[in-house]
Write a protein that holds these residues in place. Structure first.
Motif, mmCIF file in Angstrom:
data_model
loop_
_atom_site.group_PDB
_atom_site.id
_atom_site.type_symbol
_atom_site.label_atom_id
_atom_site.label_comp_id
_atom_site.label_asym_id
_atom_site.label_seq_id
_atom_site.Cartn_x
_atom_site.Cartn_y
_atom_site.Cartn_z
ATOM 1 N N ASP A 21 1.194 -0.999 0.208
ATOM 2 C CA ASP A 21 0.161 -0.169 0.182
ATOM 3 C C ASP A 21 0.556 1.354 0.442
ATOM 4 O O ASP A 21 0.425 1.857 1.107
ATOM 5 C CB ASP A 21 -1.010 0.378 1.206
ATOM 6 C CG ASP A 21 -1.986 -1.060 1.123
ATOM 7 O OD1 ASP A 21 -2.706 -1.566 0.448
ATOM 8 O OD2 ASP A 21 -2.138 -1.664 1.903
ATOM 9 N N THR A 23 3.277 3.899 -2.668
ATOM 10 C CA THR A 23 3.778 4.297 -4.212
ATOM 11 C C THR A 23 4.780 4.450 -3.970
ATOM 12 O O THR A 23 5.428 5.694 -3.975
ATOM 13 C CB THR A 23 2.726 5.284 -4.903
ATOM 14 O OG1 THR A 23 1.616 4.445 -4.343
ATOM 15 C CG2 THR A 23 3.102 5.347 -5.940
ATOM 16 N N SER A 25 7.493 5.969 -6.388
ATOM 17 C CA SER A 25 7.757 7.067 -6.553
ATOM 18 C C SER A 25 6.839 8.489 -5.802
ATOM 19 O O SER A 25 7.179 9.721 -6.371
ATOM 20 C CB SER A 25 6.645 6.912 -8.527
ATOM 21 O OG SER A 25 5.680 7.479 -7.951
ATOM 22 N N ARG A 26 5.890 7.993 -5.064
ATOM 23 C CA ARG A 26 5.323 9.964 -4.510
ATOM 24 C C ARG A 26 5.690 9.695 -3.071
ATOM 25 O O ARG A 26 5.937 10.241 -2.379
ATOM 26 C CB ARG A 26 4.403 9.101 -3.928
ATOM 27 C CG ARG A 26 3.118 9.578 -5.519
ATOM 28 C CD ARG A 26 1.758 8.596 -5.392
ATOM 29 N NE ARG A 26 1.093 9.368 -6.529
ATOM 30 C CZ ARG A 26 -0.134 8.604 -6.040
ATOM 31 N NH1 ARG A 26 -1.601 8.733 -5.373
ATOM 32 N NH2 ARG A 26 -0.903 8.779 -7.443
ATOM 33 N N ARG A 85 3.756 -9.061 -4.953
ATOM 34 C CA ARG A 85 5.057 -8.363 -5.046
ATOM 35 C C ARG A 85 6.286 -8.754 -6.062
ATOM 36 O O ARG A 85 7.008 -8.514 -5.905
ATOM 37 C CB ARG A 85 5.998 -7.707 -3.682
ATOM 38 C CG ARG A 85 5.379 -6.759 -2.598
ATOM 39 C CD ARG A 85 6.379 -6.374 -1.663
ATOM 40 N NE ARG A 85 6.612 -4.404 -2.127
ATOM 41 C CZ ARG A 85 8.277 -4.845 -1.881
ATOM 42 N NH1 ARG A 85 9.014 -6.074 -2.084
ATOM 43 N NH2 ARG A 85 8.129 -3.301 -1.890
#
Length: 292
Positions: A21, A23, A25-26, A85
């Protein structure tokens, strides 16, 4: 360590909070580092589950442990990594697959794995655990994985039958010799199992079996005296004896002393000397443990 699912649960919960849960890239650099640490810790936890946790003598653990429950919970954790994953670092996927193999769970496919080397290695391990028919170069390539599976889930009789079938189906003599030599050097006991399998006429591959191993096979199948009563016999013969005199510390130290006293033994060991090639002589086997 105290192997119990109740103690494992908070550890897995903490790892899951970092692994799922999110991300990447963020995330800020510090948060991304936390995820990498969690991946490394998860990989090491699974590695320990394969070779360390729960493998000590039972008297070293408290009475309230639940090793089976611990392994089952860790197995659920490993399956989720593989399923959810698939883009994890290779070292995490490697340990997840290896742990699942160690508990006999070979039901997951590797189609979604983005790391090709992990997928290839796991497929070999999985095929070896299932004793899928193989021969020729494919048998040679899968052999290391097959030997590993015999450490995790020993089944020498079935391995012997599987190896014998694969060798019978192999026609190339160079490959036959390489396969036989590999097993004879690494696990001569497993090659003995293959030799003992009967199936029609004398197979071609047996011509490449070391003569000393052939003799041990004949002794094992015949009504001979046990190894501890023979004045001279191969080391492998003694090791396979139910009353192996080297199964205790004093006997093992005597063997080490005898081997190290042989001239140029380091060179011979480096050249691949194995229990098949070592002949022991002893006037009184029963007195080995009484020696100082």
């Amino acid at each position: 360590m105290f192997p119990h699912p109740r103690l494992l649960a908070p550890v897995l919960e903490a790892l899951n909070s970092k692994l799922y849960d999110v991300t990447p890239s963020r995330l800020k650099p510090e948060q991304l580092r936390e995820i990498r640490v969690a991946e490394y810790v998860a990989a090491d936890l699974l590695r320990a589950g394969v070779v360390e946790t729960g493998f000590r003598d039972m008297e070293e653990y408290p009475e309230a442990i639940d090793i089976q429950g611990y392994r089952e919970e860790l197995g659920v954790f490993a399956r989720r990594i593989v399923i959810e994953r698939a883009g994890s670092p290779w070292y995490l996927l490697q340990q997840a697959f290896l742990y699942l193999a160690s508990i006999g769970d070979c039901g997951l496919a590797v189609n979604a794995i983005t790391e090709p080397l992990v997928g290839v290695a796991y497929n070999k391990l999985r095929r070896a655990m299932l004793f899928e028919p193989t021969a020729s170069m494919d048998l040679l390539e899968i052999l290391p994985s097959a030997l590993v599976t015999q450490q995790m889930h020993p089944n020498s009789r079935r391995f012997g039958a599987w190896l014998s079938e694969g060798l019978r189906a192999t026609q190339d003599e160079v490959l036959l010799q390489e396969i036989v030599n590999t097993v004879a050097l690494e696990r001569p006991d497993l090659l003995l199992e293959a030799i003992g399998k009967r199936g029609g006429r004398h197979p071609k591959w047996r011509e490449f079996v070391p003569q000393s191993l052939v003799e041990i096979s004949r002794i094992s199948s015949g009504k001979q005296k046990d190894g501890s009563t023979l004045p001279a016999c191969h080391l492998l013969r003694v090791m396979k004896d139910p009353f192996n005199v080297f199964g205790q510390e004093n006997g093992l130290l005597m063997l080490a002393k005898a081997l190290l006293s042989v001239p140029h033994i380091e060179v011979r060991l480096s050249a691949g000397l194995s229990p098949v090639d070592i002949i022991l002589k002893c006037a009184d086997w029963s007195g080995i443990h009484a020696l100082p």
